[in-house]
Design an enzyme around this catalytic site. Structure first.
Site, PDB file in Angstrom:
ATOM      1  N   HIS A 260     -10.067  -1.457   3.594  1.00  0.00           N
ATOM      2  CA  HIS A 260      -8.766  -2.114   3.477  1.00  0.00           C
ATOM      3  C   HIS A 260      -8.555  -3.097   4.627  1.00  0.00           C
ATOM      4  O   HIS A 260      -8.001  -4.178   4.455  1.00  0.00           O
ATOM      5  CB  HIS A 260      -7.635  -1.088   3.470  1.00  0.00           C
ATOM      6  CG  HIS A 260      -7.805  -0.013   2.436  1.00  0.00           C
ATOM      7  ND1 HIS A 260      -8.197   1.263   2.762  1.00  0.00           N
ATOM      8  CD2 HIS A 260      -7.671  -0.054   1.091  1.00  0.00           C
ATOM      9  CE1 HIS A 260      -8.283   1.980   1.661  1.00  0.00           C
ATOM     10  NE2 HIS A 260      -7.972   1.211   0.628  1.00  0.00           N
TER      11      HIS A 260
ATOM     12  N   SER B 110       0.999  49.103   4.863  1.00  0.00           N
ATOM     13  CA  SER B 110       1.127  48.866   6.316  1.00  0.00           C
ATOM     14  C   SER B 110      -0.156  49.234   7.043  1.00  0.00           C
ATOM     15  O   SER B 110      -0.606  48.505   7.933  1.00  0.00           O
ATOM     16  CB  SER B 110       2.269  49.703   6.901  1.00  0.00           C
ATOM     17  OG  SER B 110       3.432  49.507   6.159  1.00  0.00           O
TER      18      SER B 110
ATOM     19  N   ALA C 235       1.527  53.889  -0.305  1.00  0.00           N
ATOM     20  CA  ALA C 235       0.269  53.480  -0.936  1.00  0.00           C
ATOM     21  C   ALA C 235      -0.781  53.103   0.106  1.00  0.00           C
ATOM     22  O   ALA C 235      -1.987  53.272  -0.112  1.00  0.00           O
ATOM     23  CB  ALA C 235       0.511  52.305  -1.876  1.00  0.00           C
TER      24      ALA C 235
ATOM     25  N   THR D 197       0.820  -1.215   0.000  1.00  0.00           N
ATOM     26  CA  THR D 197       0.000   0.000   0.000  1.00  0.00           C
ATOM     27  C   THR D 197       0.852   1.262   0.000  1.00  0.00           C
ATOM     28  O   THR D 197       1.979   1.257   0.482  1.00  0.00           O
ATOM     29  CB  THR D 197      -0.976   0.028   1.198  1.00  0.00           C
ATOM     30  OG1 THR D 197      -1.754   1.218   1.119  1.00  0.00           O
ATOM     31  CG2 THR D 197      -0.259   0.013   2.528  1.00  0.00           C
ATOM     32  N   ARG D 198       0.271   2.333  -0.562  1.00  0.00           N
ATOM     33  CA  ARG D 198       0.888   3.660  -0.507  1.00  0.00           C
ATOM     34  C   ARG D 198      -0.126   4.694  -0.016  1.00  0.00           C
ATOM     35  O   ARG D 198       0.037   5.883  -0.207  1.00  0.00           O
ATOM     36  CB  ARG D 198       1.447   4.071  -1.881  1.00  0.00           C
ATOM     37  CG  ARG D 198       0.603   3.709  -3.079  1.00  0.00           C
ATOM     38  CD  ARG D 198       1.113   4.366  -4.330  1.00  0.00           C
ATOM     39  NE  ARG D 198       0.421   5.611  -4.533  1.00  0.00           N
ATOM     40  CZ  ARG D 198      -0.669   5.754  -5.300  1.00  0.00           C
ATOM     41  NH1 ARG D 198      -1.156   4.755  -5.988  1.00  0.00           N
ATOM     42  NH2 ARG D 198      -1.252   6.928  -5.413  1.00  0.00           N
TER      43      ARG D 198
HETATM   44  P1  ADP Z   1       3.039  51.767   2.694  1.00  0.00           P
HETATM   45  O1  ADP Z   1       3.097  50.718   3.757  1.00  0.00           O
HETATM   46  O2  ADP Z   1       2.310  51.293   1.472  1.00  0.00           O
HETATM   47  O3  ADP Z   1       4.317  52.421   2.399  1.00  0.00           O
HETATM   48  P2  ADP Z   1       1.655  53.241   4.717  1.00  0.00           P
HETATM   49  O4  ADP Z   1       0.463  52.401   5.072  1.00  0.00           O
HETATM   50  O5  ADP Z   1       2.841  53.185   5.618  1.00  0.00           O
HETATM   51  O6  ADP Z   1       2.086  52.899   3.236  1.00  0.00           O
HETATM   52  O7  ADP Z   1       1.228  54.729   4.544  1.00  0.00           O
HETATM   53  C1  ADP Z   1       0.033  55.094   3.931  1.00  0.00           C
HETATM   54  C2  ADP Z   1      -0.358  56.495   4.410  1.00  0.00           C
HETATM   55  O8  ADP Z   1      -1.518  56.886   3.721  1.00  0.00           O
HETATM   56  C3  ADP Z   1      -0.693  56.525   5.889  1.00  0.00           C
HETATM   57  O9  ADP Z   1      -0.224  57.716   6.445  1.00  0.00           O
HETATM   58  C4  ADP Z   1      -2.208  56.451   5.891  1.00  0.00           C
HETATM   59  O10 ADP Z   1      -2.787  57.093   7.032  1.00  0.00           O
HETATM   60  C5  ADP Z   1      -2.555  57.246   4.635  1.00  0.00           C
HETATM   61  N1  ADP Z   1      -3.839  56.847   4.051  1.00  0.00           N
HETATM   62  C6  ADP Z   1      -4.843  57.679   3.703  1.00  0.00           C
HETATM   63  N2  ADP Z   1      -5.888  56.995   3.186  1.00  0.00           N
HETATM   64  C7  ADP Z   1      -5.565  55.710   3.240  1.00  0.00           C
HETATM   65  C8  ADP Z   1      -6.244  54.527   2.877  1.00  0.00           C
HETATM   66  N3  ADP Z   1      -7.471  54.529   2.355  1.00  0.00           N
HETATM   67  N4  ADP Z   1      -5.595  53.349   3.039  1.00  0.00           N
HETATM   68  C9  ADP Z   1      -4.361  53.309   3.564  1.00  0.00           C
HETATM   69  N5  ADP Z   1      -3.677  54.376   3.924  1.00  0.00           N
HETATM   70  C10 ADP Z   1      -4.262  55.605   3.786  1.00  0.00           C
END
Ligand code: ADP
Ligand code: ADP
Length: 581
Positions: free
Chosen positions: A207, A413, A410, A199-200
């Site tokens: 069985h 975090s 963006a 068997t495997r």
């Molecule tokens: P990353 O990690 O992508 O470099 P951070 O989360 O550290 O970015 O920073 C994003 C910044 O943008 C923060 O200061 C946050 O408060 C601000 N911000 C404004 N609107 C949003 C949103 N909708 N989502 C996330 N961050 C936002």
């Protein structure tokens, strides 16, 4: 079937009359090892290591070496060694063009860790034809056959000659179950009929039923002989399987009527020919019967969706050679459960309208284990169900990696922080690997060149993969600007547990936020190679989730990811009464 010999020793002799033993006696070993350390050496594949172990211990008796040209030819054509003995599967040692070996010289064989295993006196080097071998042994050249595909990576030359084995491969696991052929024969001494079961897979109630019935049929002892060398890719790992075999052997079989031993065989998935090989090997371990069920040693279906072998081809093959091999074939059709009568029966013996129940291997994983449902007792013993559920926990206890990518600022975090809280609320443990933070320890000293960025991402990927493998949720938040590197990381973690989240915030917005003042610095030229300014960002082509942060809040975005994780089963919906309000 009556076996030939008498007396209290094992009734059935090894195939060919004598158990091959290639292991150098302990007294000579040190001297030989010293000598061998000065020889040229070759590293052999894991498969060849398995073959070497079975050659050395006599499991392949009367074969006592990797096959030479004449043996190989006759095995392909007639399933026989040049001595005339049956042998259905080629056992060869393939080497690459240019391997430093020559005729009449010795070569040391080493494993992938470079440990010395054996010395081979090179008596033959010959070319072999992989298409011919595939066609003869497997009946196909279809690359869906796992061995046909693997053979394309083997060297074109085979080496053969006398073997002296200096060290058998070491196995640290399940030591008490690793019986060599001689040891198994000793254990089986005095048992006139021994029924081997190959068997495997984990063993379920059908069985258990089948093995008990087979042993009863010939008033025999069961040799439960699972393969733990190499099986079919995707099989349940042997650690899990052997725990299930042990539990069953200890609790559900008559201890005087069962021997559990592990077979370090590298399977070939060759269907009928493989079944015959299994019979031959079992004879050398002291069995004179082999159970052959449906689809024995089956590689599944070919590239047009048809099975490679007929469901009962293997039974026919073993039956045809049973007398010569001294191993009788005990046939079994597919067993099913009859819920109304609470018993098991072969499908072929049932009326067409009988009500039956069965659970397929895929259903076991998907409908029960992953869903966290207990397997029913008619299907498997509770001990087995428990062991399987430890190895395959439900989805909501499996690991997953959420990989945020996007420009600096963006919102990676920020979103990850909110998601962490939501996941904790849902009963999951979370590790955040934030790019900025990771660069203060794990990746300290790395800069922002393409190379350094890739090293950084791969380190995060490595840690993420380990966390996910151990059942944790990991949120990675790094710019990770390069598509190819992100795809590497996806493969490290495993695509089925990787969720790529593209935080798609336009550069003007990120620059407008500039809460770390880095964009301003980059614009002034004080910071070189800043992503989005004078360094590339390659947006993902098929992320699992895309977020925008100008109209959605971090919490809305985090909830969107949570919903995806819940849909995939990686988190459970909160029960009524636990939610807000
Ligand atoms: P990353 O990690 O992508 O470099 P951070 O989360 O550290 O970015 O920073 C994003 C910044 O943008 C923060 O200061 C946050 O408060 C601000 N911000 C404004 N609107 C949003 C949103 N909708 N989502 C996330 N961050 C936002
Ligand atoms: P990666 O290694 O994928 O580029 P990290 O998230 O590890 O991304 O590091 C990027 C973080 O480091 C940014 O959030 C930013 O705050 C900071 N940083 C410093 N210099 C740079 C740069 N040249 N390019 C991008 N980010 C930078």
């Amino acid at each position: 079937m009556k076996s030939a010999s008498t007396g209290t020793s094992t009734l059935i002799q090894p195939y060919g009359g004598r158990l091959v033993d290639l292991v150098v006696p302990a007294g000579d070993r040190e001297k030989e090892k010293n000598r061998a350390s000065r020889l040229p050496s070759i590293q052999i594949s894991d498969r060849s290591v398995c073959d070497l172990e079975l050659l050395a211990t006599g499991a392949f008796s009367p074969l006592d070496r990797f096959m030479g040209r004449e043996d190989h030819r006759r095995v392909l054509d007639e399933m026989r060694l040049s001595s005339g003995h049956l042998f259905p599967i080629p056992v060869t040692l393939p080497v690459e063009e240019g391997t430093p070996i020559s005729l009449d010289q010795e070569v040391a064989l080493r494993n992938s860790k470079n440990e010395l295993l054996a010395v081979l006196a090179v008596e033959e080097i010959y070319e072999w034809d992989r298409n011919e071998a595939s066609q003869r042994v497997f009946g196909t050249q279809d690359l869906r056959h796992p061995l046909v595909a693997e053979m394309h990576r083997w060297g074109r030359w085979n080496v053969s000659g006398r073997l002296r084995v200096l060290a058998l491969p070491v196995h640290h696991d399940f030591r008490e179950l690793r019986l060599k052929p001689g040891e198994a024969r000793e254990r089986l001494t005095g048992h006139a009929n021994v029924v081997a079961f190959q068997t495997r897979n984990p063993l379920h109630r059908v069985h258990e039923e089948l093995t008990k019935r087979a042993a009863e049929r010939v008033d025999g002892t069961l040799l439960l002989h699972p393969v733990v060398g190499m099986t079919k890719p995707g099989d349940v790992d042997h650690f899990t399987r052997v725990r299930t075999y042990k539990a069953l052997a200890e609790r559900y079989y008559d201890p005087g009527r069962i021997v559990l031993a592990l077979l370090p065989l590298a399977m070939r998935m060759a269907g009928p020919r493989e079944a015959l090989w299994h019979a031959l090997i079992r004879r050398n371990y002291g069995a004179n019967h082999l159970i052959v069920g449906r689809d024995h040693a089956s590689p599944g279906v070919d590239s047009s969706g048809r099975p490679f072998y007929g469901p009962y081809d293997a039974q026919e093959m073993v039956a045809r050679h049973a007398a010569e091999l001294g191993v009788a074939m005990i046939p079994f059709g597919e067993l099913v459960y009859l819920p109304e009568e609470d018993r098991y029966e072969e499908v072929g013996k049932l009326p067409a309208d009988a009500r039956t129940a069965s659970i397929s291997g895929t259903q076991v994983r998907e409908d029960y284990l992953e869903a966290g449902r207990k397997l029913p007792e008619w299907f498997t013993r509770p001990e087995v169900a428990e062991i399987l559920s430890e190895t395959y926990p439900p989805r909501h206890r499996q690991g997953v990696c959420v990989w945020f990518t996007g420009l600096s600022g963006a919102g990676k975090s920020t979103t990850a922080e909110v998601l962490t809280v939501l996941l904790l609320e849902h009963g999951r443990q979370v590790t955040v690997l934030d790019g900025d933070v990771v660069r203060t320890h794990l990746s300290k000293g790395l800069g922002f060149s393409k190379e350094d960025r890739d090293v950084n991402i791969r380190r995060i990927g490595f840690v993420a993969a380990e966390i996910a493998r151990h059942g944790g949720v990991v949120l990675a938040a790094a710019v990770s600007p390069y598509r190819a590197t992100r795809n590497d990381v996806r493969n490290m973690v495993g695509s089925d547990r990787f969720v790529e989240v593209f935080v798609d915030t336009p550069i003007e917005v990120c620059e407008g936020r500039d809460f770390k003042g880095l964009y301003a610095k980059a614009r002034r030229g004080e910071l070189k190679g800043f992503t989005g300014i004078d360094d590339p960002y390659e947006p993902p082509r098929h992320p699992e989730i895309t977020l925008e942060t100008t109209r959605s809040t971090p919490e809305e975005n985090a909830r969107k990811i949570l919903a995806h994780l819940i849909e995939k089963g990686f988190a459970r919906k909160l029960g009524v009464g636990f939610g807000p309000g």
